[in-house]
Design an enzyme around this catalytic site. Structure first.
Site, PDB file in Angstrom:
ATOM      1  N   GLY A  33      34.057   4.261  -2.372  1.00 13.64           N
ATOM      2  CA  GLY A  33      33.129   4.016  -3.476  1.00 13.64           C
ATOM      3  C   GLY A  33      31.776   3.548  -2.954  1.00 13.64           C
ATOM      4  CG  ASP A  75      46.990   4.689  -6.842  1.00 14.86           C
ATOM      5  OD1 ASP A  75      46.508   3.711  -7.446  1.00 14.86           O
ATOM      6  OD2 ASP A  75      47.380   5.720  -7.415  1.00 14.86           O
ATOM      7  CB  ALA A 120      36.463  -0.710  -9.948  1.00 16.69           C
ATOM      8  CE1 TYR A 121      38.891   5.809 -15.746  1.00 17.28           C
ATOM      9  CE2 TYR A 121      37.057   4.500 -16.569  1.00 17.28           C
ATOM     10  CZ  TYR A 121      37.853   5.623 -16.635  1.00 17.28           C
ATOM     11  OH  TYR A 121      37.604   6.578 -17.590  1.00 17.28           O
ATOM     12  CB  THR A 122      32.919   2.404 -11.864  1.00 16.46           C
ATOM     13  OG1 THR A 122      32.945   3.644 -11.156  1.00 16.46           O
ATOM     14  CG2 THR A 122      33.402   1.287 -10.980  1.00 16.46           C
ATOM     15  CB  THR A 127      31.180  -5.917 -13.994  1.00 16.57           C
ATOM     16  OG1 THR A 127      30.061  -5.490 -14.768  1.00 16.57           O
ATOM     17  CG2 THR A 127      32.391  -5.934 -14.922  1.00 16.57           C
ATOM     18  CE1 TYR A 174      33.956  -0.884 -14.963  1.00 18.61           C
ATOM     19  CE2 TYR A 174      32.173  -2.108 -16.022  1.00 18.61           C
ATOM     20  CZ  TYR A 174      32.841  -1.707 -14.883  1.00 18.61           C
ATOM     21  OH  TYR A 174      32.405  -2.148 -13.648  1.00 18.61           O
ATOM     22  CE  LYS A 232      35.534  -4.804 -12.559  1.00 24.52           C
ATOM     23  NZ  LYS A 232      35.998  -4.341 -11.210  1.00 24.52           N
ATOM     24  CD1 TRP A 247      23.262  -3.960 -14.777  1.00 25.25           C
ATOM     25  CD2 TRP A 247      21.029  -3.796 -14.769  1.00 25.25           C
ATOM     26  NE1 TRP A 247      22.815  -4.146 -16.057  1.00 25.25           N
ATOM     27  CE2 TRP A 247      21.464  -4.058 -16.092  1.00 25.25           C
ATOM     28  CE3 TRP A 247      19.673  -3.664 -14.523  1.00 25.25           C
ATOM     29  CZ2 TRP A 247      20.569  -4.176 -17.160  1.00 25.25           C
ATOM     30  CZ3 TRP A 247      18.780  -3.791 -15.584  1.00 25.25           C
ATOM     31  CH2 TRP A 247      19.220  -4.035 -16.881  1.00 25.25           C
TER      32      TRP A 247
HETATM   33  N1  LIG Z   1      28.295   0.369 -10.312  1.00 25.48           N
HETATM   34  C1  LIG Z   1      27.808  -0.669 -10.980  1.00 25.48           C
HETATM   35  O1  LIG Z   1      26.714  -0.628 -11.565  1.00 25.48           O
HETATM   36  C2  LIG Z   1      28.583  -1.962 -11.019  1.00 25.48           C
HETATM   37  C3  LIG Z   1      28.026  -3.032 -11.696  1.00 25.48           C
HETATM   38  C4  LIG Z   1      28.714  -4.226 -11.727  1.00 25.48           C
HETATM   39  C5  LIG Z   1      29.942  -4.335 -11.098  1.00 25.48           C
HETATM   40  N2  LIG Z   1      30.485  -3.273 -10.472  1.00 25.48           N
HETATM   41  C6  LIG Z   1      31.775  -3.453  -9.815  1.00 25.48           C
HETATM   42  O2  LIG Z   1      31.572  -3.301  -8.423  1.00 25.48           O
HETATM   43  C7  LIG Z   1      32.744  -2.782  -7.807  1.00 25.48           C
HETATM   44  C8  LIG Z   1      32.391  -1.580  -6.967  1.00 25.48           C
HETATM   45  O3  LIG Z   1      31.815  -0.593  -7.806  1.00 25.48           O
HETATM   46  P1  LIG Z   1      31.225   0.767  -7.225  1.00 25.48           P
HETATM   47  O4  LIG Z   1      29.923   0.980  -7.892  1.00 25.48           O
HETATM   48  O5  LIG Z   1      31.337   0.781  -5.750  1.00 25.48           O
HETATM   49  O6  LIG Z   1      32.280   1.774  -7.878  1.00 25.48           O
HETATM   50  P2  LIG Z   1      32.622   3.266  -7.415  1.00 25.48           P
HETATM   51  O7  LIG Z   1      31.519   3.847  -6.633  1.00 25.48           O
HETATM   52  O8  LIG Z   1      33.105   3.970  -8.645  1.00 25.48           O
HETATM   53  O9  LIG Z   1      33.850   3.043  -6.428  1.00 25.48           O
HETATM   54  C9  LIG Z   1      35.107   2.665  -6.880  1.00 25.48           C
HETATM   55  C10 LIG Z   1      36.109   3.256  -5.911  1.00 25.48           C
HETATM   56  O10 LIG Z   1      37.413   2.864  -6.350  1.00 25.48           O
HETATM   57  C11 LIG Z   1      38.247   3.997  -6.191  1.00 25.48           C
HETATM   58  N3  LIG Z   1      39.443   3.931  -7.016  1.00 25.48           N
HETATM   59  C12 LIG Z   1      39.581   4.305  -8.308  1.00 25.48           C
HETATM   60  N4  LIG Z   1      40.865   4.136  -8.684  1.00 25.48           N
HETATM   61  C13 LIG Z   1      41.528   3.651  -7.611  1.00 25.48           C
HETATM   62  C14 LIG Z   1      42.875   3.293  -7.378  1.00 25.48           C
HETATM   63  N5  LIG Z   1      43.808   3.404  -8.330  1.00 25.48           N
HETATM   64  N6  LIG Z   1      43.226   2.844  -6.148  1.00 25.48           N
HETATM   65  C15 LIG Z   1      42.294   2.737  -5.175  1.00 25.48           C
HETATM   66  N7  LIG Z   1      41.022   3.085  -5.326  1.00 25.48           N
HETATM   67  C16 LIG Z   1      40.630   3.525  -6.547  1.00 25.48           C
HETATM   68  C17 LIG Z   1      37.385   5.162  -6.566  1.00 25.48           C
HETATM   69  O11 LIG Z   1      37.970   6.344  -6.068  1.00 25.48           O
HETATM   70  P3  LIG Z   1      37.761   7.733  -6.855  1.00 25.48           P
HETATM   71  O12 LIG Z   1      36.303   8.058  -6.667  1.00 25.48           O
HETATM   72  O13 LIG Z   1      38.701   8.636  -6.178  1.00 25.48           O
HETATM   73  O14 LIG Z   1      38.090   7.449  -8.294  1.00 25.48           O
HETATM   74  C18 LIG Z   1      36.085   4.794  -5.867  1.00 25.48           C
HETATM   75  O15 LIG Z   1      36.072   5.239  -4.546  1.00 25.48           O
HETATM   76  C19 LIG Z   1      33.704  -2.512  -8.960  1.00 25.48           C
HETATM   77  O16 LIG Z   1      34.577  -3.596  -9.103  1.00 25.48           O
HETATM   78  C20 LIG Z   1      32.818  -2.418 -10.168  1.00 25.48           C
HETATM   79  O17 LIG Z   1      33.517  -2.743 -11.351  1.00 25.48           O
HETATM   80  C21 LIG Z   1      29.823  -2.099 -10.399  1.00 25.48           C
END
Ligand SMILES: NC(=O)c1ccc[n+]([C@@H]2O[C@H](COP(=O)([O-])OP(=O)(O)OC[C@H]3O[C@@H](n4cnc5c(N)ncnc54)[C@H](OP(=O)(O)O)[C@@H]3O)[C@@H](O)[C@H]2O)c1
Length: 292
Positions: A6, A32, A56-58, A97, A121, A125, A146
């Site tokens: 991710g 997983d 995460a599921y994002t 988040t 979502y 979380k 963000w």
């Molecule tokens: N992006 C934002 O703006 C944001 C903001 C605030 C907080 N966050 C938090 O920050 C963290 C990282 O976010 P990110 O932006 O890096 O998200 P991301 O790019 O969507 O990465 C999440 C990763 O988790 C993997 N994943 C999904 N289901 C899984 C499972 N069952 N087992 C293992 N891996 C799994 C995904 O794989 P697949 O691609 O194969 O599904 C993806 O590689 C998360 O906790 C998110 O909630 C994000």
């Protein structure tokens, strides 16, 4: 670390590690987190000093119609990790988040403000946080806001792509937060982890975001001004409300996180959102053959 493929996972994989440490990144194929046996096996494979959950599921809007999938990854997955870590005495950093809040507070959110998510979502979380809190006291829940950066699609790439294509921009101006580069979050998580392992850092919830705050329209204006300076044609930039934009999931109007506890106890400087944005934008624009 799980979720290695991710945005944050990749940033963690590239980050400079504290001296004497090594980081093993497991992508979804290797682990997983919704599979409790796989979690147990992964924890048994080595003697871990710390686990970071970046999985995460994002898909915030899709989650509105995929409630079970969002809760499986964001609620049940962290529960499996927390339980397996607790049994083995391993501290867990779980990433969460600002979307656990409803955004109605007038000021930046402190860690102990009651959660009141507006979206599926956010609720999933929040469920993950509750699971981690109840199953492994040896944890840090790190709420971030963000995120952008790296190769995947994000707000900065989307706006830069639209400006490049000469499109009229309509951008939400009634949501405020701190755009935070994934590299900064990775450094922060590693610094926090090192303090947990080596200095007995206080367990519990931490907020981390870039310093400063702006709404999406203001951020788009900075991107536009920077690109115009670089010779791109100016396009119209219109401020609209989130309701006018009409995404399926409701987002908090106030996404600002009070990061005072992180500053006090971890002490890693938090760069201003604009300081990180401009070099990232220039990187995106200079990527040869990049289609944004
Ligand atoms: N992006 C934002 O703006 C944001 C903001 C605030 C907080 N966050 C938090 O920050 C963290 C990282 O976010 P990110 O932006 O890096 O998200 P991301 O790019 O969507 O990465 C999440 C990763 O988790 C993997 N994943 C999904 N289901 C899984 C499972 N069952 N087992 C293992 N891996 C799994 C995904 O794989 P697949 O691609 O194969 O599904 C993806 O590689 C998360 O906790 C998110 O909630 C994000």
């Amino acid at each position: 670390m799980c979720g290695a493929q991710g945005r944050l996972g990749r940033a963690l994989g590239c980050a400079e590690l504290p001296e004497g440490t090594a980081l093993t990144g497991l992508g979804r194929q290797q682990l997983d987190i919704t599979d409790p046996d796989a979690v147990e096996r992964a924890l048994d494979r080595d003697s871990w000093s710390l686990v970071i959950n970046a999985a995460a599921y994002t898909a915030v809007d899709r989650a509105e119609s995929e409630r079970d999938a969002a809760f499986a990854v964001n609620g049940t997955g962290p529960a499996h990790l927390a339980r397996a870590c607790a049994t083995r005495g391993v501290p867990l950093i779980h990433i969460s988040t600002d979307y656990v809040f409803d955004g109605t507070a007038p000021d930046p959110y402190p860690e102990d403000h009651p959660m009141a998510p507006l979206s599926v979502y956010g609720a999933s979380k929040a469920a993950g946080e509750e699971a981690v809190r109840s199953l492994n006291p040896d944890h840090a829940i790190m709420r971030v806001s963000w995120l952008y950066g790296g190769q995947g699609g994000d707000f900065v790439r989307a706006i830069a792509g639209a400006i490049r294509a000469g499109r009229h921009l309509r951008v939400v101006s009634d949501q405020t937060g701190a755009l935070t580069h994934a590299d900064c979050v990775a450094q922060a998580a590693l610094a926090l982890g090192a303090k947990m392992v080596n200095e007995g850092l206080e367990r519990g919830t931490y907020h981390f975001a870039a310093s400063g705050a702006a709404n999406w329209h203001e951020i788009a204006a900075v991107i536009l001004a920077e690109m115009v300076q670089l010779g791109y044609k100016k396009v119209p930039l219109e401020a609209i409300t989130a309701t006018e934009y009409g995404l399926p999931a409701v987002r908090p109007a106030n996404s600002r996180l009070d990061c005072g506890k992180f500053d006090r106890l971890v002490g890693l400087p938090r760069p201003h959102w604009q300081t990180m944005l401009v070099p990232q934008l220039r990187r995106i624009l200079s990527e040869q053959g990049e289609r944004i």
